[in-house]
Write a protein that holds these residues in place. Sequence first.
Motif: not given
Lengths: 255, 255
Positions: B42, A50-53, B67, B46-47
């Motif tokens: 985050e 998952v990524d909020h970007q 990254y 969670v990542r």
Amino acid sequence: MCQLLAMNCNVPTDIVFSFTGFAHRGGRTDTHHDGWGIAFFEGSGVRHFVDHQAAIASPIAELIKHYPIKSLNVIAHIRKATQGQVALENCHPFVREMWGRYWVFAHNGDLKGFDPILDGPYRPVGNTDSEQAFCFLLQQLRDRFGDTPPAMPVLRAAIADLVAIIARYGTFNMMLSDGTALFAHCSTKLCYVIRQYPFDKACLADEDLSVDFSQVTTPNDRVAIIVTTPLTTNETWTEFAPGELKVFVDGLPQS
Amino acid sequence: MCQLLAMNCNVPTDIVFSFTGFAHRGGRTDTHHDGWGIAFFEGSGVRHFVDHQAAIASPIAELIKHYPIKSLNVIAHIRKATQGQVALENCHPFVREMWGRYWVFAHNGDLKGFDPILDGPYRPVGNTDSEQAFCFLLQQLRDRFGDTPPAMPVLRAAIADLVAIIARYGTFNMMLSDGTALFAHCSTKLCYVIRQYPFDKACLADEDLSVDFSQVTTPNDRVAIIVTTPLTTNETWTEFAPGELKVFVDGLPQS
């Protein structure tokens, strides 16, 4: 509104081609730039990104586009926030464990006034209507069947019943998988294509890219792709009817 | 045996430097080549990255090394299989939701004859002693405190009690976090360092790489790194005592 993409296959298959087109909608060919996510089942394990970007700006999306992770069941989502702020905990898909299996869920749509009593073991971490709906679904399945999953026809009937209850509160296009089957419910917009022998060339709608599947498949392979709007320009996509729940196993919708 | 790495900070910090050294132990400077994983909190999200490939061969580990994901709590693990085959569902860290928070867990060691009755909502998906121990921990915490998390001193006492019960069955070095605190238990081997003002240069033990933290920090930053064996050659690492549980908050062990 968000967009959904899922894949269900009879042999582990990578989703690089379809995801490449889909990811372009995350900020380039469409306006879904409030985060994205994808989950791949691998055996009973799950890879969850998952990524909020925005998907087009995300180094992790870039990795997925180039790293062929092979899976029988994949669910992906690009988000345009309607409820819940832009934050990692609000990115779909969501993952929970029930009955010793991981369950993966993603939702497109907007639920109004949906505020179920969540007094079981599944609670939302973020503040989206979607994660609430997922927790409600799991709580209800556990309430109905206890500690042991029922046979597929019974499970399917229960899920059909529950998604219809949730859909009374608004738009509820959703994807759900436990790694053995893919459940797809259409409220307003969902379509699918089955890729199988004889395979042909497919051309992406969102990028100038095509792939000749006959070069990368065997005659036994079968892949179902389910998505909000068609990903390719030269394949025949079948639309879901509003209110329809389809269950895909081994790359085929079950009758 | 496996190796553990965790970070707890007072401001979101990236783990690129420490992970770079740690990942080398996943098949290069050590023999932990049966998969690896890392989870970053985050916010409350969670990542979670897991891979059954060796960390040195994994494209996802390569991404993490380049990254800079900033996080207050990170748990990482490289695996040398003792129980459970090499498969994605057996890679640590494991993630579950309880009390509307994600919980992340990783274990180093081997439990013999540990076979708790798991009749609550947390069931192992894979077949490791570690995931069993995690499910047991969560089930016991839910049994003791119901639907509401207790205050930290009470929670800490309960976790200390439960890890001591599990550790009777073998080696149980473990890391656990709910995103607000990091719990680290030492059975046999664990050490930590606190990086804070005035920051200095640190040199990795597993790779010819150093970083001058004074160039990349502010005077208020504080970072605790907890790991199986020291990651750097020129910092003073403090060893845990066998049987010790430490709780780290804002980059400091709580007394």
